[in-house]
Design a protein around this motif. Sequence first.
Motif, PDB file in Angstrom:
ATOM      1  N   VAL A   1      -1.157  17.528 -12.469  1.00  0.00           N
ATOM      2  CA  VAL A   1      -0.598  16.379 -11.744  1.00  0.00           C
ATOM      3  C   VAL A   1      -1.614  15.241 -11.673  1.00  0.00           C
ATOM      4  CG1 VAL A   1       0.437  15.655  -9.547  1.00  0.00           C
ATOM      5  CG2 VAL A   1       0.880  17.939 -10.430  1.00  0.00           C
ATOM      6  N   THR A   2      -2.913  15.566 -11.691  1.00  0.00           N
ATOM      7  CA  THR A   2      -3.927  14.506 -11.638  1.00  0.00           C
ATOM      8  C   THR A   2      -3.858  13.614 -12.861  1.00  0.00           C
ATOM      9  OG1 THR A   2      -5.661  15.851 -12.710  1.00  0.00           O
ATOM     10  CG2 THR A   2      -5.462  16.012 -10.311  1.00  0.00           C
ATOM     11  N   VAL A   3      -3.450  14.170 -14.003  1.00  0.00           N
ATOM     12  CA  VAL A   3      -3.333  13.366 -15.229  1.00  0.00           C
ATOM     13  C   VAL A   3      -2.205  12.353 -15.078  1.00  0.00           C
ATOM     14  CG1 VAL A   3      -3.134  13.462 -17.749  1.00  0.00           C
ATOM     15  CG2 VAL A   3      -4.133  15.387 -16.516  1.00  0.00           C
ATOM     16  N   TRP A   4      -1.169  12.686 -14.319  1.00  0.00           N
ATOM     17  CA  TRP A   4      -0.074  11.752 -14.064  1.00  0.00           C
ATOM     18  C   TRP A   4      -0.461  10.738 -12.997  1.00  0.00           C
ATOM     19  CZ3 TRP A   4       3.515  16.509 -13.120  1.00  0.00           C
ATOM     20  CH2 TRP A   4       3.808  17.129 -14.346  1.00  0.00           C
ATOM     21  N   ILE A   5      -1.172  11.201 -11.971  1.00  0.00           N
ATOM     22  CA  ILE A   5      -1.456  10.343 -10.817  1.00  0.00           C
ATOM     23  C   ILE A   5      -2.506   9.284 -11.139  1.00  0.00           C
ATOM     24  CG2 ILE A   5      -2.550  10.348  -8.532  1.00  0.00           C
ATOM     25  CD1 ILE A   5      -1.107  12.905  -7.915  1.00  0.00           C
ATOM     26  N   ALA A   6      -3.563   9.661 -11.835  1.00  0.00           N
ATOM     27  CA  ALA A   6      -4.716   8.770 -12.026  1.00  0.00           C
ATOM     28  C   ALA A   6      -4.350   7.404 -12.589  1.00  0.00           C
ATOM     29  CB  ALA A   6      -5.768   9.455 -12.890  1.00  0.00           C
ATOM     30  N   PRO A   7      -3.638   7.310 -13.739  1.00  0.00           N
ATOM     31  CA  PRO A   7      -3.313   5.966 -14.248  1.00  0.00           C
ATOM     32  C   PRO A   7      -2.411   5.182 -13.313  1.00  0.00           C
ATOM     33  CG  PRO A   7      -2.192   7.648 -15.532  1.00  0.00           C
ATOM     34  CD  PRO A   7      -3.162   8.358 -14.645  1.00  0.00           C
ATOM     35  N   ASN A   8      -1.453   5.867 -12.662  1.00  0.00           N
ATOM     36  CA  ASN A   8      -0.577   5.166 -11.724  1.00  0.00           C
ATOM     37  C   ASN A   8      -1.356   4.650 -10.523  1.00  0.00           C
ATOM     38  OD1 ASN A   8       2.459   5.400 -12.505  1.00  0.00           O
ATOM     39  ND2 ASN A   8       1.629   7.433 -12.955  1.00  0.00           N
ATOM     40  N   LEU A   9      -2.306   5.439 -10.065  1.00  0.00           N
ATOM     41  CA  LEU A   9      -3.149   5.009  -8.952  1.00  0.00           C
ATOM     42  C   LEU A   9      -3.937   3.764  -9.342  1.00  0.00           C
ATOM     43  CD1 LEU A   9      -3.797   5.909  -6.078  1.00  0.00           C
ATOM     44  CD2 LEU A   9      -5.707   7.252  -6.986  1.00  0.00           C
TER      45      LEU A   9
ATOM     46  N   ASN B   1       0.792  -1.236   0.000  1.00  0.00           N
ATOM     47  CA  ASN B   1       0.000   0.000   0.000  1.00  0.00           C
ATOM     48  C   ASN B   1       0.825   1.287   0.000  1.00  0.00           C
ATOM     49  OD1 ASN B   1      -2.487  -1.207  -0.155  1.00  0.00           O
ATOM     50  ND2 ASN B   1      -2.913  -1.111   2.044  1.00  0.00           N
ATOM     51  N   ARG B   2       2.149   1.152   0.106  1.00  0.00           N
ATOM     52  CA  ARG B   2       2.976   2.358   0.183  1.00  0.00           C
ATOM     53  C   ARG B   2       2.834   3.262  -1.046  1.00  0.00           C
ATOM     54  NH1 ARG B   2       8.401  -0.550   2.394  1.00  0.00           N
ATOM     55  NH2 ARG B   2       7.664  -0.999   4.509  1.00  0.00           N
ATOM     56  N   PRO B   3       2.859   2.724  -2.289  1.00  0.00           N
ATOM     57  CA  PRO B   3       2.672   3.615  -3.450  1.00  0.00           C
ATOM     58  C   PRO B   3       1.310   4.296  -3.434  1.00  0.00           C
ATOM     59  CG  PRO B   3       3.537   1.485  -4.141  1.00  0.00           C
ATOM     60  CD  PRO B   3       3.125   1.330  -2.716  1.00  0.00           C
ATOM     61  N   ILE B   4       0.268   3.558  -3.011  1.00  0.00           N
ATOM     62  CA  ILE B   4      -1.080   4.135  -2.945  1.00  0.00           C
ATOM     63  C   ILE B   4      -1.114   5.246  -1.907  1.00  0.00           C
ATOM     64  CG2 ILE B   4      -3.511   3.639  -2.467  1.00  0.00           C
ATOM     65  CD1 ILE B   4      -2.963   0.754  -3.380  1.00  0.00           C
ATOM     66  N   LEU B   5      -0.477   4.991  -0.756  1.00  0.00           N
ATOM     67  CA  LEU B   5      -0.419   5.992   0.299  1.00  0.00           C
ATOM     68  C   LEU B   5       0.313   7.247  -0.188  1.00  0.00           C
ATOM     69  CD1 LEU B   5      -0.957   6.738   3.284  1.00  0.00           C
ATOM     70  CD2 LEU B   5       1.261   5.688   3.831  1.00  0.00           C
ATOM     71  N   SER B   6       1.410   7.061  -0.922  1.00  0.00           N
ATOM     72  CA  SER B   6       2.170   8.197  -1.447  1.00  0.00           C
ATOM     73  C   SER B   6       1.322   9.039  -2.401  1.00  0.00           C
ATOM     74  CB  SER B   6       3.427   7.706  -2.174  1.00  0.00           C
ATOM     75  OG  SER B   6       4.322   7.103  -1.277  1.00  0.00           O
ATOM     76  N   LEU B   7       0.604   8.347  -3.304  1.00  0.00           N
ATOM     77  CA  LEU B   7      -0.213   9.066  -4.273  1.00  0.00           C
ATOM     78  C   LEU B   7      -1.376   9.789  -3.604  1.00  0.00           C
ATOM     79  CD1 LEU B   7      -0.234   6.515  -7.246  1.00  0.00           C
ATOM     80  CD2 LEU B   7       1.030   8.665  -7.079  1.00  0.00           C
ATOM     81  N   VAL B   8      -1.996   9.147  -2.629  1.00  0.00           N
ATOM     82  CA  VAL B   8      -3.081   9.806  -1.885  1.00  0.00           C
ATOM     83  C   VAL B   8      -2.533  11.019  -1.130  1.00  0.00           C
ATOM     84  CG1 VAL B   8      -4.720   9.553   0.021  1.00  0.00           C
ATOM     85  CG2 VAL B   8      -4.532   7.760  -1.708  1.00  0.00           C
ATOM     86  N   GLY B   9      -1.338  10.877  -0.560  1.00  0.00           N
ATOM     87  CA  GLY B   9      -0.706  12.005   0.116  1.00  0.00           C
ATOM     88  C   GLY B   9      -0.461  13.175  -0.836  1.00  0.00           C
ATOM     89  N   ILE B  10      -0.049  12.859  -2.061  1.00  0.00           N
ATOM     90  CA  ILE B  10       0.158  13.901  -3.071  1.00  0.00           C
ATOM     91  C   ILE B  10      -1.162  14.570  -3.415  1.00  0.00           C
ATOM     92  CG2 ILE B  10       0.815  14.317  -5.479  1.00  0.00           C
ATOM     93  CD1 ILE B  10       2.871  12.015  -5.113  1.00  0.00           C
ATOM     94  N   ILE B  11      -2.223  13.776  -3.539  1.00  0.00           N
ATOM     95  CA  ILE B  11      -3.548  14.324  -3.857  1.00  0.00           C
ATOM     96  C   ILE B  11      -4.019  15.274  -2.759  1.00  0.00           C
ATOM     97  CG2 ILE B  11      -5.990  13.727  -4.173  1.00  0.00           C
ATOM     98  CD1 ILE B  11      -4.965  11.094  -5.470  1.00  0.00           C
TER      99      ILE B  11
END
Length: 510
Positions: free
Chosen positions: A305-313, A262-272
């Motif tokens: 940044v949302t365009v970068w985050i969404a597919p990775n999420l 869950n660490r990558p998910i946590l990082s992306l949510v933190g960025i959001i």
Amino acid sequence: SFNNGQFPPRWASDVHFGYGSPLLSFNYQLPYYLGYPLYKIGFGLVHTFKLLMASSVLLGALGVYLLGLSLGTPLIALTGSVIYTYLPYHALDVFVRGTLGESWAIAIFPFVILSLTRAIKKPSTLRIIWAGVSLALLILAHQIAFMFALPVVFALLLSMSLESDLKNRLFTIIKSLFWALGLSAFYLLPLFLERGFIQHSSPFNFYDHFPFIKQLIYSKWGYGASVIGPYDGLSFQLGFVFLFLVLVSLIALVKSPFSKQNRPILSLVGIIVTLLYLMNIRSSWLWETFFLSQTIQFPWRLLMVTVWIAPNLYYFLATRFLFMASFKMSLIISAVSLFTVLPMYRPGELADHTDSYFLRRFLPKIILVNGETISKDYLFHTEDYVPLPVGATRPTKLPPNRMESENGTIIKELSSKPYQYLAKLNTPTEDKLTFQAFYYPGWKVLLDQQPVKITPNQMGFVSFTVPKGDHKLQILFTKSPIRFLGDIISLVIFLLTVQLIIYHSYKKHV
């Protein structure tokens, strides 16, 4: 600039009624490098622009797909690519704002993550170089986008479950970043070290452009301007798919937020969460202290940044939860992306503007009609996006001559080009001459092959004193020490990059 022999481009000689501007040193560059050869082989300016914009969307979709393949199945990769392509802000950039720099930065980011991921998994000189090249392209595409991307890159790659340990991952990213800084030094050094030579002004105040929360959830699609309050003529919505991915992510983090998976998910949510705060007016104290806030102009630009985050999420959720990777869920997500955002991928109005329409509007004397000495369309254009040098005042008319004298010097022009002026002078008494271009580091005046001290006059034009007698005058726009240093660094790193790529590619296949 290319046509007149200037490379890299630094000085825009046509703007401000022909008095020029260092715009080219401070504006993004990559899309124009790509568009120039298209224009030279026969595509018009309008068609070149459209080709560049369409290419950025297609290239980005390919990059996201390749990144998805490195993380999951072809189905997961394809779904991520659809999510990337059909996010509201992506459509906003293409069909409302029409910003080439941001569109290309959005397209290059997946390749940055892909190349860095490969370099971290299996470090090698060649992989680090390619990662550096992708980062350099991102810098040249849009420097503000690069600033937005850098913390995302660090947070994402340091939290991913990769083979390399944290220290080695960080070291690989830093080495690639330094390589990128070397390749782009010709652009970055003047960008930051010569900012003190231009006037810092903007027609926009960032205070007026914080989106409201309700606008992020839903706001009507439009083709107008960003204004004060919640009455903007364009939409800042995050999109249904993006909100759904965030909701699933929050559910996934409830039980074990700090688990390895869950660490990558946590990082992306933190960025959001950080993005949402920075786009809220309550964060204005940060914008006040950030020295580039007026350059960014619009806090809602962080939506890129949302365009970068969404597919990775989606990729990390799909590898974490089987239902997210199923054919049915992939089909639903793709369908919702298409049907909610596809209607936004259309022009606000149809117009048949030719190249001359834009040339007459943006340049004073490239296209003239009916005996004009200056384009009437240009007279109504403010050029507030074109920086003025410090001490310069924007004129209101074309210069009567390229060179003017106070005491009657006879001037015989031998050559008058944008970056080189040659003349013979007959000066009956000591005289002060004015060259009709804004003073800026790089202008050099040679009198009988000897350098002459130049100063800006009250309008900011190049001015210098000439002694009595006959003289040969030469005025050149040259490289300042900072620009020269940047060019040398980039040239050395570029040649080294080519050499190492050829060497390691040959070594790999022998």
